[in-house]
Scaffold this active site. Structure first.
Site, PDB file in Angstrom:
ATOM      1  N   ASP A 182       0.848  -1.200   0.000  1.00 24.33           N
ATOM      2  CA  ASP A 182       0.000   0.000   0.000  1.00 24.33           C
ATOM      3  C   ASP A 182       0.881   1.245   0.000  1.00 24.33           C
ATOM      4  O   ASP A 182       0.607   2.227  -0.686  1.00 24.33           O
ATOM      5  CB  ASP A 182      -0.904   0.042   1.236  1.00 24.33           C
ATOM      6  CG  ASP A 182      -1.862  -1.140   1.303  1.00 24.33           C
ATOM      7  OD1 ASP A 182      -1.373  -2.278   1.357  1.00 24.33           O
ATOM      8  OD2 ASP A 182      -3.086  -0.923   1.300  1.00 24.33           O
ATOM      9  N   ASP A 213      -5.150 -11.875  -0.937  1.00 20.00           N
ATOM     10  CA  ASP A 213      -5.277 -12.870   0.125  1.00 20.00           C
ATOM     11  C   ASP A 213      -6.104 -14.115  -0.166  1.00 20.00           C
ATOM     12  O   ASP A 213      -5.641 -15.223   0.000  1.00 20.00           O
ATOM     13  CB  ASP A 213      -5.867 -12.212   1.373  1.00 20.00           C
ATOM     14  CG  ASP A 213      -5.153 -10.920   1.718  1.00 20.00           C
ATOM     15  OD1 ASP A 213      -4.134 -10.600   1.076  1.00 20.00           O
ATOM     16  OD2 ASP A 213      -5.611 -10.231   2.639  1.00 20.00           O
ATOM     17  N   GLU A 269     -12.383   0.246  -1.497  1.00 22.21           N
ATOM     18  CA  GLU A 269     -11.275  -0.712  -1.567  1.00 22.21           C
ATOM     19  C   GLU A 269     -11.388  -1.572  -2.838  1.00 22.21           C
ATOM     20  O   GLU A 269     -10.421  -1.781  -3.542  1.00 22.21           O
ATOM     21  CB  GLU A 269     -11.349  -1.597  -0.312  1.00 22.21           C
ATOM     22  CG  GLU A 269     -10.152  -2.477  -0.073  1.00 22.21           C
ATOM     23  CD  GLU A 269     -10.300  -3.271   1.230  1.00 22.21           C
ATOM     24  OE1 GLU A 269     -11.320  -3.095   1.941  1.00 22.21           O
ATOM     25  OE2 GLU A 269      -9.398  -4.072   1.526  1.00 22.21           O
TER      26      GLU A 269
HETATM   27  C1  9WN Z   1      -3.763  -8.578   5.143  1.00 23.16           C
HETATM   28  C2  9WN Z   1      -4.105  -3.385   3.362  1.00 23.16           C
HETATM   29  C3  9WN Z   1      -4.146  -4.819   2.912  1.00 23.16           C
HETATM   30  C4  9WN Z   1      -3.713  -4.964   1.446  1.00 23.16           C
HETATM   31  C5  9WN Z   1      -3.958  -6.363   0.937  1.00 23.16           C
HETATM   32  C6  9WN Z   1      -5.402  -6.739   1.211  1.00 23.16           C
HETATM   33  C7  9WN Z   1      -5.720  -6.627   2.670  1.00 23.16           C
HETATM   34  C8  9WN Z   1      -4.884  -7.591   4.791  1.00 23.16           C
HETATM   35  C9  9WN Z   1      -6.167  -8.010   5.460  1.00 23.16           C
HETATM   36  O1  9WN Z   1      -5.456  -5.308   3.104  1.00 23.16           O
HETATM   37  O2  9WN Z   1      -4.964  -7.594   3.364  1.00 23.16           O
HETATM   38  O3  9WN Z   1      -2.558  -8.117   4.598  1.00 23.16           O
HETATM   39  O4  9WN Z   1      -6.228  -7.907   6.676  1.00 23.16           O
HETATM   40  O5  9WN Z   1      -7.088  -8.447   4.791  1.00 23.16           O
HETATM   41  O6  9WN Z   1      -5.658  -8.004   0.744  1.00 23.16           O
HETATM   42  O7  9WN Z   1      -3.659  -6.423  -0.428  1.00 23.16           O
HETATM   43  O8  9WN Z   1      -2.376  -4.665   1.320  1.00 23.16           O
HETATM   44  O9  9WN Z   1      -4.789  -2.591   2.481  1.00 23.16           O
END
Ligand code: 9WN
Length: 725
Positions: A39, A173, A410
């Site tokens: 990010d 994820d 998002e």
């Molecule tokens: C785990 C923060 C992050 C992104 C990822 C997204 C989501 C986290 C979560 O959020 O992941 O890293 O808790 O779900 O999948 O791409 O970097 O935005």
């Protein structure tokens, strides 16, 4: 710049400001309260356009938490915000590792290494490159350490491909790609550490997040890592999830290119990053390509096979420039199909994260179907790299319109565009800022005053004045000329992609032949052209080719605007008269009307060229006349017999490209400046609206136009004069 873009740029910056914690930007206000690895890269790219200091600070804050072995953690926890996310430092227990950095709270895994790309962007976008150099010098060794860590610890057979060992490392994820590997993990609830998910406490619909089964496995893997004290050797021996992912490796490969350029800027040797780029690109091409599948797949190191699943990650090698031409073509065909929302399909947004035709596709569940802005942003660049500009443009169109219409979410529903997940999401805002700045910024002042002054003094250039004459019967000249233009089209124009290979064209025998025929125009009588279709085709093709000829002959580099009054002063001698591109367009094809930028009609009352005026005006010509720039229509060849069908196709393509954005939620429509400049040809504003309505696909957009046709607020998009090279 269109007002709406200006408004939304401000909103996007506001989001980043609200998410600013004092030293970095959190991904979203409540769901993700800490600093995240990739990010940060995307957010720094957005900030690089207007706040170099914070862009640098973002990156430096993240690297302050770099592990001693070079790993850059997925999360750097904000000690003031603990308690709202799972898993946090008490669960990760990274202090068990001798490599974890003292005084920093981090997770124990990494993420796709986008950072070198962001650093290069910061340097490119700053107004004071000299003051950014010290930052490059500070950050370069850390970037190098990060990449070295990946190649040293995660590429054991040294084949150039890095493995990930947790779905969170991929950034995508709960992608369906991980399903089989995760299912291999048998969960025994009695031995699984107790935990409570926190992600569902932020008002997000659980159906749009990973499942509890997924979370059990995420936790299982973290538990395994901490038991192994984060020792890579031990983890590798026992981890059931070891996967070489095309997305991760493509980002790494592309980041190596940036790293090499950064090295050059600061006077270091780019050799190592160069060799990494080469090695990883080759390995992606060879090992991750699945010939029958026609896509790149992830490779499961545990079961020793490719995982045949159709997600957007499979296209990502385009971003790295790692594919062969043939692979790129197959990827393009797949990308531009109903599976991933085809061009002009009308009922979907590009590009859904998972094949819409597959069982398990879920338009609103996280990484199992929705559209994500960062993926669009990378893939649009990948498609451009291989010249698929029309498709790239459609990704860009959605990247722009989704946040404007549905908010800076998002992720977005792949069919109706509704925003899901967190609101005010950082990278959605940041990459919107990047795109608007790169493509839709109001014209940068390329010294426009100087240009005008130069223009006043510039004389005309006659491209076919002198030189060898063709040995051809004058009656046959038009036919032979059109035939040669067609040959040029076939060899050097990519009509799908709207591009011209000017360099190859310049040196070709076909172009030399064309130039000789163009000399013959000096003895040609255009009055011999018979019938409206023949005239339309002749003048349209000739307009497009005089533009190409001038770009090649005058050695235009970036934009036709380098040549003062390009369209008025560059001419062909045809019979006893001279014709500029403007004369052909505004004089002949537009019925001798005064162009919007000039005080007079092209042909005065006694001008003999008036005999050639073609009326009534067919407004579709505006999508066939190619002005050598990115915002104009893709170049084609128009033949006498099919010209009406071809014009129809050209109009449809243009209306459904990013030159027309219908924004019902904003109560507005954004359209190309072509519709303003030539409004009259369409029959006024009402005519423009009717025209767009007739060609537009997508019921939602058409319904909005139908309902509001009498009073439809319209804004105009900036015209991109960069060369369609
Ligand atoms: C785990 C923060 C992050 C992104 C990822 C997204 C989501 C986290 C979560 O959020 O992941 O890293 O808790 O779900 O999948 O791409 O970097 O935005």
């Amino acid at each position: 710049m269109s007002r709406i873009f200006a408004d939304y740029l401000e909103k996007a910056r506001g989001i980043l400001d609200n998410n600013w914690t004092g030293s970095s930007t959190k991904p979203a206000p409540s769901l993700y309260p800490h600093q995240w690895n990739w990010d940060t890269g995307f957010i720094a790219i957005g900030r690089s356009h207007y706040d170099t200091t914070r862009a640098i600070q973002e990156i430096e804050t993240l690297f302050e938490a770099q592990w001693l072995n070079g790993m850059l953690p997925q999360i750097v926890f904000n000690p003031k915000e603990l308690g709202h996310y799972f898993p946090e430092p008490d669960f990760w227990q990274t202090e068990r590792s001798p490599h974890s950095p003292a005084g920093k709270l981090t997770s124990g895994i990494t993420m796709p290494p986008i950072h070198a790309i962001a650093v290069e962007k910061i340097y490119q976008n700053t107004r004071q490159p000299r003051s950014v150099r010290p930052f490059l010098e500070r950050i370069y060794p850390k970037l190098l350490e990060l990449h070295s860590y990946l190649y040293r610890e995660r590429d054991i057979p040294e084949e150039g491909l890095i493995y990930i060992r947790h779905p969170w490392e991929s950034g995508i994820d709960n992608s369906p790609t991980w399903d089989v590997a995760l299912k291999r993990i048998a969960i025994d609830k009695t031995s699984l550490p107790a935990y409570t998910r926190k992600d569902l406490e932020h008002g997000v619909d659980p159906r749009m997040r990973p499942s509890d089964d997924d979370y059990d496995r995420y936790v299982y893997l973290v538990d395994l890592f901490r038991q192994c004290t984060y020792d890579e050797f031990r983890i590798r021996e026992s981890c059931p999830f070891l996967i070489q992912d095309p997305l991760f490796n493509s980002i790494l490969c592309r980041a190596n290119e940036s790293l090499a350029r950064i090295a050059e800027i600061i006077g270091e040797s780019p050799e190592v990053p160069h060799s990494w780029t080469k090695k990883t690109a080759e390995a992606i091409r060879k090992k991750l390509w699945h010939e029958d599948h026609g896509m790149f797949d992830a490779y499961d190191l545990v079961s020793d096979q490719l995982i045949e699943v159709d997600t957007s990650a499979g296209f990502m090698p385009l971003y790295a420039g790692a594919t062969t031409r043939e692979q790129a073509k197959r990827l393009y065909d797949r990308l531009n199909s109903a599976s991933f929302c085809a061009l002009h399909q009308g009922n979907c947004f590009t590009i859904p994260n998972y094949d819409t035709q597959k069982e398990g596709f879920d338009r609103s569940n996280y990484w199992r179907g929705p559209v994500w802005i960062n993926i669009n942003w990378m893939l649009a660049q990948g498609l451009r790299r291989y010249g698929y500009t029309v498709k790239a443009d459609s990704l860009q169109k959605d990247l722009l319109q989704l946040p404007i219409r549905f908010g800076f979410h998002e992720y977005f529903d792949s069919f109706d565009g509704i925003g899901y997940g967190s609101k005010d999401f950082g990278w959605t805002a940041a990459l919107f800022i990047d795109l608007v700045n790169e493509f839709y910024e109001s014209e940068k002042s390329e010294g426009s005053v100087t240009r005008k002054i130069k223009g006043l003094f510039a004389g005309e250039t006659i491209l076919n004045d002198g030189g060898e004459m063709p040995e051809i019967d004058p009656d046959k000249l038009a036919g032979e000329l059109m035939h040669t233009i067609r040959v040029l089209r076939d060899k050097f124009y990519d009509t799908n992609r709207g591009l011209v290979d000017y360099d190859r064209l310049r040196d070709s025998s076909e172009f030399q032949h064309y130039r000789i025929l163009a000399n013959g125009l000096r003895e040609f009588k255009p009055s011999c052209l018979m019938g409206r279709k023949a005239k339309l085709a002749f003048w349209t093709n000739l307009y497009n080719t005089i533009v190409v000829d001038a770009i090649v002959t005058l050695r235009v580099k970036q934009s036709v605007r380098e040549v003062p009054e390009f369209f008025r002063k560059v001419k062909y001698a045809i019979g006893s008269h001279l014709f500029s591109a403007d004369d052909i367009e505004h004089g002949i094809l537009r019925g001798n009307v005064r162009p919007w930028f000039y005080p007079m009609r092209p042909f005065g009352p006694r001008d003999q060229r008036r005999a050639l005026i073609l009326t009534p005006v067919d407004p579709r010509i505006h999508f066939a006349l190619v002005c050598g720039s990115r915002s104009c229509a893709p170049i084609g060849y128009y033949d006498v017999e099919h010209i009406y069908e071809q014009l129809e196709e050209a109009a449809k393509s243009f209306v459904n490209s990013s030159e027309v954005l219908v924004l019902p939620e904003e109560g507005k429509m954004l359209i190309s400046e072509i519709f303003r400049w030539y409004e009259k040809d369409f029959g006024g504003k009402g005519g423009v609206i009717d025209f767009i309505f007739d060609y537009l696909v997508g019921e939602n957009a058409r319904h909005f136009i139908r309902e509001n046709s009498l009073n439809l607020p319209i804004e105009y998009l900036h015209y991109d004069w960069n060369l369609n090279r």
